[in-house]
Scaffold this motif. Sequence first.
Motif, PDB file in Angstrom:
ATOM      1  N   ARG A 141       0.793  -1.305  -0.109  1.00  0.00           N
ATOM      2  CA  ARG A 141      -0.112  -0.102  -0.034  1.00  0.00           C
ATOM      3  C   ARG A 141       0.951   1.224   0.050  1.00  0.00           C
ATOM      4  O   ARG A 141       0.588   2.196  -0.759  1.00  0.00           O
ATOM      5  N   LYS A 142       1.852   1.283   0.850  1.00  0.00           N
ATOM      6  CA  LYS A 142       2.824   2.413   0.895  1.00  0.00           C
ATOM      7  C   LYS A 142       3.591   2.481  -0.376  1.00  0.00           C
ATOM      8  O   LYS A 142       3.744   3.882  -0.883  1.00  0.00           O
ATOM      9  N   ALA A 143       4.026   1.544  -1.143  1.00  0.00           N
ATOM     10  CA  ALA A 143       4.636   1.402  -2.348  1.00  0.00           C
ATOM     11  C   ALA A 143       3.949   1.813  -3.571  1.00  0.00           C
ATOM     12  O   ALA A 143       4.519   2.514  -4.446  1.00  0.00           O
ATOM     13  N   ARG A 144       2.666   1.755  -3.428  1.00  0.00           N
ATOM     14  CA  ARG A 144       1.634   2.071  -4.403  1.00  0.00           C
ATOM     15  C   ARG A 144       1.171   3.457  -4.444  1.00  0.00           C
ATOM     16  O   ARG A 144       1.144   4.262  -5.259  1.00  0.00           O
ATOM     17  N   ALA A 145       1.391   4.025  -2.962  1.00  0.00           N
ATOM     18  CA  ALA A 145       1.207   5.397  -2.893  1.00  0.00           C
ATOM     19  C   ALA A 145       1.807   6.667  -3.367  1.00  0.00           C
ATOM     20  O   ALA A 145       1.500   7.489  -3.909  1.00  0.00           O
ATOM     21  N   VAL A 146       3.186   5.999  -3.419  1.00  0.00           N
ATOM     22  CA  VAL A 146       4.214   7.100  -4.170  1.00  0.00           C
ATOM     23  C   VAL A 146       3.956   7.148  -5.749  1.00  0.00           C
ATOM     24  O   VAL A 146       4.774   8.028  -6.363  1.00  0.00           O
ATOM     25  N   LEU A 147       3.194   6.379  -6.348  1.00  0.00           N
ATOM     26  CA  LEU A 147       3.227   6.006  -8.102  1.00  0.00           C
ATOM     27  C   LEU A 147       2.332   7.282  -8.302  1.00  0.00           C
ATOM     28  O   LEU A 147       1.285   7.605  -7.973  1.00  0.00           O
ATOM     29  N   PRO A 148       2.827   7.682  -9.646  1.00  0.00           N
ATOM     30  CA  PRO A 148       1.808   8.758 -10.058  1.00  0.00           C
ATOM     31  C   PRO A 148       0.766   8.411 -10.799  1.00  0.00           C
ATOM     32  O   PRO A 148       0.584   7.169 -11.370  1.00  0.00           O
ATOM     33  N   GLU A 149      -0.378   9.272 -10.967  1.00  0.00           N
ATOM     34  CA  GLU A 149      -1.457   8.839 -11.835  1.00  0.00           C
ATOM     35  C   GLU A 149      -1.097   8.566 -13.262  1.00  0.00           C
ATOM     36  O   GLU A 149      -1.674   7.664 -14.012  1.00  0.00           O
ATOM     37  N   LYS A 150      -0.484   9.660 -13.783  1.00  0.00           N
ATOM     38  CA  LYS A 150       0.074   9.674 -15.311  1.00  0.00           C
ATOM     39  C   LYS A 150       1.719   9.592 -15.365  1.00  0.00           C
ATOM     40  O   LYS A 150       2.526   9.903 -14.616  1.00  0.00           O
TER      41      LYS A 150
ATOM     42  N   TYR B 197      10.153   6.405  -8.839  1.00  0.00           N
ATOM     43  CA  TYR B 197       9.267   6.929  -7.660  1.00  0.00           C
ATOM     44  C   TYR B 197       9.433   5.910  -6.331  1.00  0.00           C
ATOM     45  O   TYR B 197       9.093   6.518  -5.301  1.00  0.00           O
ATOM     46  N   ARG B 198       9.601   4.728  -6.491  1.00  0.00           N
ATOM     47  CA  ARG B 198       9.819   3.905  -5.245  1.00  0.00           C
ATOM     48  C   ARG B 198      11.401   3.936  -4.559  1.00  0.00           C
ATOM     49  O   ARG B 198      11.518   3.464  -3.476  1.00  0.00           O
ATOM     50  N   ALA B 199      12.173   4.604  -5.378  1.00  0.00           N
ATOM     51  CA  ALA B 199      13.587   4.732  -4.795  1.00  0.00           C
ATOM     52  C   ALA B 199      13.815   5.231  -3.556  1.00  0.00           C
ATOM     53  O   ALA B 199      14.704   4.816  -2.791  1.00  0.00           O
ATOM     54  N   GLU B 200      12.897   6.193  -3.397  1.00  0.00           N
ATOM     55  CA  GLU B 200      13.110   7.106  -1.981  1.00  0.00           C
ATOM     56  C   GLU B 200      12.812   6.154  -0.873  1.00  0.00           C
ATOM     57  O   GLU B 200      13.244   6.694   0.311  1.00  0.00           O
ATOM     58  N   LEU B 201      11.835   5.125  -1.047  1.00  0.00           N
ATOM     59  CA  LEU B 201      11.734   4.360  -0.077  1.00  0.00           C
ATOM     60  C   LEU B 201      12.851   3.018   0.371  1.00  0.00           C
ATOM     61  O   LEU B 201      12.641   2.445   1.282  1.00  0.00           O
ATOM     62  N   ILE B 202      13.846   3.092  -0.602  1.00  0.00           N
ATOM     63  CA  ILE B 202      14.760   2.002  -0.489  1.00  0.00           C
ATOM     64  C   ILE B 202      16.128   2.539  -0.485  1.00  0.00           C
ATOM     65  O   ILE B 202      16.654   2.734  -1.677  1.00  0.00           O
ATOM     66  N   PRO B 203      16.811   2.707   0.587  1.00  0.00           N
ATOM     67  CA  PRO B 203      18.008   3.482   0.328  1.00  0.00           C
ATOM     68  C   PRO B 203      18.980   2.704  -0.335  1.00  0.00           C
ATOM     69  O   PRO B 203      19.296   1.435  -0.253  1.00  0.00           O
ATOM     70  N   GLY B 204      19.849   3.349  -1.570  1.00  0.00           N
ATOM     71  CA  GLY B 204      20.718   2.702  -2.193  1.00  0.00           C
ATOM     72  C   GLY B 204      20.414   1.702  -3.191  1.00  0.00           C
ATOM     73  O   GLY B 204      21.206   0.980  -3.637  1.00  0.00           O
ATOM     74  N   MET B 205      18.968   1.996  -3.407  1.00  0.00           N
ATOM     75  CA  MET B 205      18.530   0.973  -4.508  1.00  0.00           C
ATOM     76  C   MET B 205      19.418   0.887  -5.772  1.00  0.00           C
ATOM     77  O   MET B 205      19.857  -0.270  -6.366  1.00  0.00           O
ATOM     78  N   TYR B 206      19.680   1.928  -6.471  1.00  0.00           N
ATOM     79  CA  TYR B 206      20.193   2.164  -7.904  1.00  0.00           C
ATOM     80  C   TYR B 206      21.848   1.737  -7.579  1.00  0.00           C
ATOM     81  O   TYR B 206      22.369   1.282  -8.309  1.00  0.00           O
TER      82      TYR B 206
END
Length: 312
Positions: A182-191, A231-240
Amino acid sequence: MTNRSVRIRVPGTSANCGPGFDAIGLACTVYNDLELTLLKEPELSITIEGEGAQNIPCDNRNIVWRSVQYLLRKAKLDKEYPGAIIHMENNVPLSRGLGSSATAIVAGLKAANVLIGNRFNRRELLQFATDIEGHPDNVAPAIFGGFTISTVTRGNVECFTFMPKFRMKLVVAVPDFPLSTRKARAVLPEKVPMKDAVNNIGRAAMLVAALCKGNDKFLRNVFEDALHQPYRAELIPGMYDVFQAARKAGALGANLSGAGPCLIAYTLEKRECEEAVGEAMKKAFQQHGVASKILIMDLDNRGAHIVNENKE
């Protein structure tokens, strides 16, 4: 005459597979087991071992029991079997992006279906599971195994499943924090921008073609995504940085597993670099203050299946 029981094994899953947002999934060799006994008395006993044992509800809110009830209502047998004995043995990490809720849903549906004489086929179970979960990308590989591509047309689910033409290893970094879908989907844009949609369409098509034809040279750039990972990168430190470390260590590519926070890298079995890839991913996470454990797995090719059945 004793009550019949069945033991079902369901694989964990990874959805999206890079560019295949909400459409492509895979099953991996980490499993949850469910033992189910249907009762003709309104009693409910739920016991849990392993992952999530302290967090999963053991009452009417339990997703396995809700899935069992769903199938029994579809079969018009919910009044005949108002209770159950449920024992769960969980190895799939909870709220980490490896399909823990999908394994529970599929396990409940599959076990109940076996106990009432397999009234529903796997395609019907997929429809039920999608109706419960809300999307097919995790429940489809949990049912069928391998890679799956799923579409939903006016509520009706269709799924194509296949095994790639070469043997792959899956290297998953499991960080020590959960992340709710739910939290991970909340950061996604509508467009999203047209160029990002085009990016993903091309790469998703290339991914499936390369896997089906067995041409691994086309897998080098296909796991990049523009629809959800940025958009989800901010939720996971160091993802890239973890993705880059995996590729430098020999992985074909890496991406967010489902909604995260697990990160999954893909290697070819013949290159035998999965240990190095796992270590590199772990170190990259550490540099961002995140502890993680590494799972090295194969693709599961069976999906949900019976382990044993008591027919007394």
